[in-house]
Design a protein around this motif. Structure first.
Motif, PDB file in Angstrom:
ATOM      1  N   ARG A 161       0.829  -1.203   0.000  1.00  0.00           N
ATOM      2  CA  ARG A 161       0.000   0.000   0.000  1.00  0.00           C
ATOM      3  C   ARG A 161       0.870   1.262   0.000  1.00  0.00           C
ATOM      4  N   TYR A 162       1.960   1.200   0.755  1.00  0.00           N
ATOM      5  CA  TYR A 162       2.872   2.358   0.803  1.00  0.00           C
ATOM      6  C   TYR A 162       3.499   2.607  -0.571  1.00  0.00           C
ATOM      7  N   GLU A 163       3.951   1.519  -1.212  1.00  0.00           N
ATOM      8  CA  GLU A 163       4.591   1.656  -2.515  1.00  0.00           C
ATOM      9  C   GLU A 163       3.601   2.109  -3.586  1.00  0.00           C
ATOM     10  N   ALA A 164       2.329   1.728  -3.415  1.00  0.00           N
ATOM     11  CA  ALA A 164       1.300   2.134  -4.378  1.00  0.00           C
ATOM     12  C   ALA A 164       0.719   3.497  -4.041  1.00  0.00           C
ATOM     13  N   GLN A 165       1.286   4.119  -3.014  1.00  0.00           N
ATOM     14  CA  GLN A 165       0.833   5.436  -2.560  1.00  0.00           C
ATOM     15  C   GLN A 165      -0.645   5.414  -2.153  1.00  0.00           C
ATOM     16  N   GLN A 166      -1.043   4.289  -1.580  1.00  0.00           N
ATOM     17  CA  GLN A 166      -2.396   4.181  -1.030  1.00  0.00           C
ATOM     18  C   GLN A 166      -2.328   4.525   0.457  1.00  0.00           C
ATOM     19  N   PRO A 167      -3.352   5.166   0.988  1.00  0.00           N
ATOM     20  CA  PRO A 167      -3.278   5.640   2.379  1.00  0.00           C
ATOM     21  C   PRO A 167      -3.217   4.501   3.396  1.00  0.00           C
ATOM     22  N   ILE A 168      -2.422   4.728   4.413  1.00  0.00           N
ATOM     23  CA  ILE A 168      -2.375   3.848   5.588  1.00  0.00           C
ATOM     24  C   ILE A 168      -2.643   4.735   6.795  1.00  0.00           C
ATOM     25  N   ALA A 169      -3.755   4.510   7.443  1.00  0.00           N
ATOM     26  CA  ALA A 169      -4.081   5.318   8.616  1.00  0.00           C
ATOM     27  C   ALA A 169      -3.152   4.948   9.769  1.00  0.00           C
ATOM     28  N   LEU A 170      -2.798   5.927  10.578  1.00  0.00           N
ATOM     29  CA  LEU A 170      -1.851   5.704  11.667  1.00  0.00           C
ATOM     30  C   LEU A 170      -2.366   4.654  12.653  1.00  0.00           C
ATOM     31  N   HIS A 171      -3.682   4.617  12.869  1.00  0.00           N
ATOM     32  CA  HIS A 171      -4.222   3.655  13.851  1.00  0.00           C
ATOM     33  C   HIS A 171      -4.020   2.213  13.396  1.00  0.00           C
ATOM     34  N   GLU A 172      -3.825   1.989  12.082  1.00  0.00           N
ATOM     35  CA  GLU A 172      -3.616   0.626  11.591  1.00  0.00           C
ATOM     36  C   GLU A 172      -2.298   0.052  12.086  1.00  0.00           C
ATOM     37  N   PHE A 173      -1.299   0.916  12.267  1.00  0.00           N
ATOM     38  CA  PHE A 173      -0.025   0.467  12.840  1.00  0.00           C
ATOM     39  C   PHE A 173      -0.211   0.002  14.287  1.00  0.00           C
ATOM     40  N   LEU A 174      -1.234   0.510  14.938  1.00  0.00           N
ATOM     41  CA  LEU A 174      -1.464   0.124  16.332  1.00  0.00           C
ATOM     42  C   LEU A 174      -2.015  -1.301  16.454  1.00  0.00           C
ATOM     43  N   TYR A 175      -2.623  -1.809  15.361  1.00  0.00           N
ATOM     44  CA  TYR A 175      -3.260  -3.127  15.461  1.00  0.00           C
ATOM     45  C   TYR A 175      -2.259  -4.240  15.797  1.00  0.00           C
ATOM     46  N   PRO A 176      -1.196  -4.444  14.970  1.00  0.00           N
ATOM     47  CA  PRO A 176      -0.249  -5.501  15.336  1.00  0.00           C
ATOM     48  C   PRO A 176       0.424  -5.251  16.673  1.00  0.00           C
ATOM     49  N   LEU A 177       0.595  -3.993  17.036  1.00  0.00           N
ATOM     50  CA  LEU A 177       1.184  -3.656  18.324  1.00  0.00           C
ATOM     51  C   LEU A 177       0.269  -4.084  19.463  1.00  0.00           C
ATOM     52  N   ALA A 178      -1.032  -3.807  19.298  1.00  0.00           N
ATOM     53  CA  ALA A 178      -2.003  -4.191  20.329  1.00  0.00           C
ATOM     54  C   ALA A 178      -2.118  -5.706  20.433  1.00  0.00           C
ATOM     55  N   GLN A 179      -2.156  -6.385  19.284  1.00  0.00           N
ATOM     56  CA  GLN A 179      -2.242  -7.847  19.304  1.00  0.00           C
ATOM     57  C   GLN A 179      -1.016  -8.443  19.977  1.00  0.00           C
ATOM     58  N   ALA A 180       0.152  -7.856  19.709  1.00  0.00           N
ATOM     59  CA  ALA A 180       1.382  -8.348  20.329  1.00  0.00           C
ATOM     60  C   ALA A 180       1.354  -8.140  21.839  1.00  0.00           C
ATOM     61  N   TYR A 181       0.806  -7.013  22.271  1.00  0.00           N
ATOM     62  CA  TYR A 181       0.755  -6.737  23.711  1.00  0.00           C
ATOM     63  C   TYR A 181      -0.175  -7.723  24.429  1.00  0.00           C
ATOM     64  N   ASP A 182      -1.158  -8.266  23.721  1.00  0.00           N
ATOM     65  CA  ASP A 182      -2.003  -9.315  24.316  1.00  0.00           C
ATOM     66  C   ASP A 182      -1.148 -10.459  24.849  1.00  0.00           C
ATOM     67  N   SER A 183      -0.133 -10.828  24.082  1.00  0.00           N
ATOM     68  CA  SER A 183       0.741 -11.938  24.492  1.00  0.00           C
ATOM     69  C   SER A 183       1.552 -11.580  25.724  1.00  0.00           C
ATOM     70  N   VAL A 184       1.947 -10.315  25.815  1.00  0.00           N
ATOM     71  CA  VAL A 184       2.665  -9.854  27.009  1.00  0.00           C
ATOM     72  C   VAL A 184       1.744  -9.920  28.228  1.00  0.00           C
ATOM     73  N   ALA A 185       0.531  -9.408  28.074  1.00  0.00           N
ATOM     74  CA  ALA A 185      -0.411  -9.357  29.199  1.00  0.00           C
ATOM     75  C   ALA A 185      -0.778 -10.746  29.704  1.00  0.00           C
TER      76      ALA A 185
END
Length: 410
Positions: A161-185
């Motif tokens: 999407r980045y290479e195709a210049q398609q938008p990536i909303a900032l909150h989308e980066f939070l998704y894998p981060l949040a899922q990863a934190y589930d494993s920590v918790a």
């Protein structure tokens, strides 16, 4: 199988898996669990993005059951917090975010459906809002500091999407981060997911290391193709088998898959051992057994698991009566459709009658010759049905789906 034999346990747990990262650590964790008596914590996360689970979802749920059978602690994690973000995995555009009401409705359905496979006494159901909802702004900033933008762009869908210049909303980066934190918790030992989740699962390993914890083992399972044998099983594509489909409908849908796809269904949707499946496949190749008979056994096995042996026998009998002899089903549901005018386009009737998921799917079915009106094929997508008659109209989609449409007028 001896539960005390690590090799036997690995054989069961790795059956059907694509990735086990790293494989040697899984064996180490199993040995430690055996010696200490502390069961492994095994997590699978489900965002409640749709109201029903289908057989594609059960591939990973079955693997959860395998861990349960070996005495480990399985956590069915409902992503009520991450559902508010929206999983961007595999998406070419920002995914719509769910409302809290949609999440609660879908989560309630999941809680009922998973116990068709899992042991309710040995299953922990948790919600990731329990810890993610408590993180403050400073906590999220500290969490985000543990991952770089370059790492995020290693994910294929983000990068494309980045290479195709398609938008990536900032909150989308939070998704894998949040899922990863589930494993920590949850202090997870093993996390399961589909192959499309590999980046997110590996992010869990990264974040656990950042928190000075032993990283989880990541295990991925294949994505199951739907009834069309091409696209991933999906309700939106209409190529799915829901876990709560009636026995006759479930049996009929499974009989529509290709002979080649049947073997993947045997591997991922049943507990039959790989050795037995390969032996059966060889019998078909040698002409000793007809693939239709093996497919009936597959459909019966799956229906029996989600309903009962009695239902499976009845469904097979009905399938053979209808499709082998060419008769109509004994029970055809009558569906009421509201009619605003004296005629309705056939695609709209198919959607309103529950025989197609969308107008585009309805048109495709008609053009492919998969729709019959009162027993006669109809290939015209502009065909209209009269709504003024007193008797219902018999519609058939494919070989297995029937409905009598009764038009209701104000």
């Amino acid at each position: 199988m001896s539960q005390n034999d690590i090799a036997d346990q690995l054989k069961l747990l790795e059956k059907g898996c694509v990735d086990v990262v790293p494989a040697d650590q899984l064996a180490d964790k199993l040995r430690r669990a055996k010696s200490t008596g502390r069961p492994l914590i095994v997590k699978v996360g489900f965002d409640p993005s749709a109201p029903d689970l289908h057989l594609g979802h059960t591939v990973v749920i079955r693997k959860m059951r395998h861990f349960q059978q070996l005495g480990h602690k399985v956590v069915f994690l409902i992503g009520d917090f991450t559902g508010l973000i929206g999983d961007p995995t595999g998406k070419k555009m920002t995914r719509p975010q769910l409302t809290p009401e949609e999440i609660e409705t879908n989560a309630a359905t999941y809680r009922r459906q998973i116990f068709k496979l899992l042991d309710p006494e040995a299953t922990v159901i948790d919600f990731n809002s329990r810890w993610l909802g408590k993180l403050g702004s400073a906590d999220w900033i500290r969490l985000a500091a543990k991952v770089t933008v370059a790492q995020m762009l290693e994910r294929e869908d983000f990068r494309s999407r980045y290479e195709a210049q398609q938008p990536i909303a900032l909150h989308e980066f939070l998704y894998p981060l949040a899922q990863a934190y589930d494993s920590v918790a949850l202090e997870v030992d093993v996390e399961l997911g589909g192959t499309d989740q590999l980046f997110n699962l590996l992010m869990g390993r990264h974040l656990m290391r950042e928190h000075q914890m032993e990283p989880q083992v990541v295990m991925t399972l294949p994505l199951l193709e739907g009834l069309d044998g091409v696209e991933k099983m999906s309700k939106s594509l209409g190529n799915y088998v829901a876990v709560e489909d009636p026995p006759v409908e479930m049996f009929g849908k499974l009989m529509s898959i290709s002979d080649d796809l049947m073997w993947k269904y045997w591997l991922l949707l049943t507990d039959r051992e790989e050795q037995e499946i390969e032996a059966e496949r060889q019998r078909v190749t040698d002409g000793v057994k007809h693939p239709m008979e093996v497919k009936k056994e597959l459909a019966g096995t799956i229906v029996a698991e989600f309903h009962s042996e009695e239902d499976a026998h009845a469904a097979r009998h009905e399938f053979e009566r209808v499709f082998s002899v060419g008769r109509l089903p004994q029970e055809i549901p009558e569906v009421q459709v509201a009619a605003a005018s004296e005629a309705m386009l056939l695609p709209k009737v198919l959607v309103e009658g529950g025989l197609a998921a969308s107008n585009s799917e309805a048109r495709r079915l008609i053009q492919q010759g998969g729709v019959k009106v009162e027993g006669e094929p109809e290939r015209d997508i502009k065909a209209e049905l009269c709504t003024t008659g007193s008797e219902p109209v018999l519609l058939q989609v494919g070989k297995r789906r029937f409905a009598r449409i009764r038009f209701i007028r104000d």
